[in-house]
Design a protein around this motif. Structure first.
Motif, PDB file in Angstrom:
ATOM      1  N   THR A 123       1.125  -1.590   0.201  1.00 41.52           N
ATOM      2  CA  THR A 123       0.582  -0.382   0.208  1.00 41.52           C
ATOM      3  C   THR A 123       1.129   0.825   0.236  1.00 41.52           C
ATOM      4  O   THR A 123       0.903   2.393   0.445  1.00 41.52           O
ATOM      5  N   LEU A 148       0.482   6.254   0.069  1.00 43.46           N
ATOM      6  CA  LEU A 148      -0.850   5.736   0.389  1.00 43.46           C
ATOM      7  C   LEU A 148      -0.905   6.915   1.043  1.00 43.46           C
ATOM      8  O   LEU A 148      -2.279   8.185   1.467  1.00 43.46           O
ATOM      9  N   SER A 204      -0.297  10.918   2.724  1.00 46.52           N
ATOM     10  CA  SER A 204       0.601  12.080   1.753  1.00 46.52           C
ATOM     11  C   SER A 204       1.209  12.852   3.168  1.00 46.52           C
ATOM     12  O   SER A 204       1.394  11.980   3.871  1.00 46.52           O
ATOM     13  N   GLY A 213       0.045  -1.281  -5.182  1.00 47.75           N
ATOM     14  CA  GLY A 213       0.002   0.365  -5.209  1.00 47.75           C
ATOM     15  C   GLY A 213       0.077   1.149  -5.748  1.00 47.75           C
ATOM     16  O   GLY A 213       0.342   0.127  -7.355  1.00 47.75           O
ATOM     17  N   MET A 214      -0.990   2.136  -5.882  1.00 46.75           N
ATOM     18  CA  MET A 214      -0.938   2.993  -7.096  1.00 46.75           C
ATOM     19  C   MET A 214      -0.269   3.343  -7.493  1.00 46.75           C
ATOM     20  O   MET A 214      -0.443   3.443  -8.926  1.00 46.75           O
ATOM     21  N   ASP A 215       1.325   3.658  -7.030  1.00 41.33           N
ATOM     22  CA  ASP A 215       2.066   4.563  -8.124  1.00 41.33           C
ATOM     23  C   ASP A 215       2.791   2.576  -9.091  1.00 41.33           C
ATOM     24  O   ASP A 215       3.333   3.384 -10.080  1.00 41.33           O
ATOM     25  N   ARG A 238      -2.764  13.636  -5.483  1.00 44.32           N
ATOM     26  CA  ARG A 238      -2.801  12.804  -4.633  1.00 44.32           C
ATOM     27  C   ARG A 238      -3.494  12.051  -3.268  1.00 44.32           C
ATOM     28  O   ARG A 238      -3.942  11.024  -3.356  1.00 44.32           O
ATOM     29  N   HIS A 269      -5.958   8.506  -4.340  1.00 43.71           N
ATOM     30  CA  HIS A 269      -5.567   7.366  -3.323  1.00 43.71           C
ATOM     31  C   HIS A 269      -6.632   6.951  -2.226  1.00 43.71           C
ATOM     32  O   HIS A 269      -7.077   6.083  -2.088  1.00 43.71           O
ATOM     33  N   LYS A 270      -7.948   7.250  -2.313  1.00 42.24           N
ATOM     34  CA  LYS A 270      -9.020   7.450  -1.833  1.00 42.24           C
ATOM     35  C   LYS A 270      -9.636   6.747  -3.083  1.00 42.24           C
ATOM     36  O   LYS A 270     -10.486   5.656  -2.835  1.00 42.24           O
ATOM     37  N   TRP A 328      -8.549   5.019  -5.042  1.00 41.81           N
ATOM     38  CA  TRP A 328      -7.701   3.210  -5.442  1.00 41.81           C
ATOM     39  C   TRP A 328      -7.762   2.924  -4.287  1.00 41.81           C
ATOM     40  O   TRP A 328      -7.583   1.305  -4.522  1.00 41.81           O
ATOM     41  N   GLY A 329      -8.094   3.483  -2.786  1.00 45.79           N
ATOM     42  CA  GLY A 329      -8.160   2.573  -2.272  1.00 45.79           C
ATOM     43  C   GLY A 329      -9.267   1.843  -1.813  1.00 45.79           C
ATOM     44  O   GLY A 329      -9.624   0.605  -1.344  1.00 45.79           O
TER      45      GLY A 329
END
Length: 383
Positions: free
Chosen positions: A11, A14, A16, A194-196, A370, A374-375, A377-378
């Motif tokens: 994760t 995520l 910030s 992981g989004m990135d 971000r 991330h919200k 993608w989470g």
């Protein structure tokens, strides 16, 4: 199994800056340098990931030991980076307050390096100290969107996010990211958590230019993944454990890193790695000199040393990632050891021109983008 730095993230990404408790305080260039003690203090503090340098049977690090002897610089090498966000959380309080980070050099993934650069928390290199970098750096890695001209970063090693799959189990070839969504792969596909790590390849599949992608591009890609989650097409979201799913047959196809593929294929010749027709993400983990580092010139000497083709070749043969020094290929090809010489023809260390034509580098996700990304993608990935 090959140790994969990017896949450790899970994760990662995520958090910030505010979540770390760190104010997003930009430091202008003129306030970044501290007194450089390099001339009178021949030492250097170097933070890196584990298993990311050549070693010998006696526990030495041949290339690093040779640098220390050659340059007369004592290197304190610490394998204290296990996760990009964890390390950021450790070092950022000091950097945010303008203190000495106790390190002169560190290696982080480019998406995280972009965060340091955007905050002004790393120093600009003195170009005159990096002649080998200027001469030998892979042109495809030379100017990422988040650090044009690589003024604040230099790649340590590089890799590709693409697709790994079991060709025998599938019974056909996969060529594109779109092929992952074929009906007979339902429940047998994994993506990165992981989004990135995940989103670049997914946006490329939909025709986005990931060097200049928009919020709409990102949301479009995430919406498709949400659909695949809702229909149970995606088995799960993974970190480095995607390799075990692929090995066991629980997954037939997955997002994967080129740095794992050589080992995966050695263990199972049916495993293939492909750069999708629509494009794969070319990334690097890069060397940065943090603000107030006490031995900046010594750090630059070490960086330039690793860009000597013969040194780059020795490091590449050990870690087997994409070498950021293409000239190292000729050095390996001349090796008297057949196994070492064969590495010169390994496209996952030295990509072919045809493969390179499909590789793209991604800009960083900005601090403003971000939280929203991330919200979403989470919710999609359940992380």
């Amino acid at each position: 199994m090959t140790f994969t730095r990017r896949a450790l993230l899970g994760t990662a990404g995520l958090l910030s800056l505010s979540a770390c408790g760190i104010p997003a305080a930009y430091v202008p260039e003129e306030r970044r340098a501290g007194p450089d003690k390099s001339e009178q203090d021949k030492s250097l503090q170097f933070s890196n990931w584990t298993q990311y340098i050549d070693t010998d049977d006696k526990g030495g690090r041949p290339t690093l030991d040779a640098f220390a002897e050659d340059a007369g610089i004592e290197v304190s090498y610490t394998e204290d980076i296990n996760d990009n966000d964890e390390f950021f959380g450790k070092i950022s309080p000091v950097l945010a307050q303008g203190g000495d980070p106790g390190r002169d050099l560190m290696v982080v993934s480019d998406w995280m390096a972009g965060r340091y650069v955007s905050l002004g928390w790393v120093q600009q290199y003195e170009a005159a100290n990096l002649p080998n970098v200027a001469k030998y750096l892979d042109p495809q890695l030379a100017s990422p969107a988040w650090d044009p001209g690589r003024r604040h970063s230099v790649p340590w090693q590089s890799g590709i996010t693409g697709i790994a799959y079991n060709r025998k189990a599938l019974g056909r070839e996969l060529k594109s990211t779109a092929d992952l969504w074929a009906p007979d792969l339902k429940g047998r596909v994994t993506l990165f958590a992981g989004m990135d790590e995940a989103i670049g390849m997914l946006m490329l599949a939909q025709g986005a230019d990931i060097a200049t992608f928009t919020a709409d591009d990102a949301h479009k890609a995430m919406a498709l993944v949400q659909k695949m989650v809702d229909t149970k097409h995606v088995r799960r979201f993974t970190g480095n454990d995607y390799t075990s799913d692929l090995a066991s047959g629980a997954a037939i196809a997955c997002q994967a890193y080129s740095g794992d593929a050589i080992q995966l294929k050695a263990e199972n010749p049916d495993i293939e790695f492909v750069v999708p027709e629509e494009g794969g993400e070319l990334w690097a983990e890069s060397l940065l000199v943090p603000n107030r580092a006490a031995h900046k010139t010594n750090a630059e000497l070490l960086i330039d040393y690793y860009y000597r083709p013969e040194v780059a070749a020795e490091l590449a043969a050990a870690v087997q990632y994409i070498c950021p020094v293409p000239a190292a290929r000729e050095v390996l090809a001349k090796s008297e050891d057949p196994e070492t010489a064969a590495l010169a023809e390994e496209p996952l260390m030295f990509p072919t021109d045809e493969m390179r034509a499909r590789l793209r580098t991604m800009r960083d996700v900005t601090a403003e983008e971000r939280p929203d990304f991330h919200k979403v993608w989470g919710n999609v990935a359940g992380v």
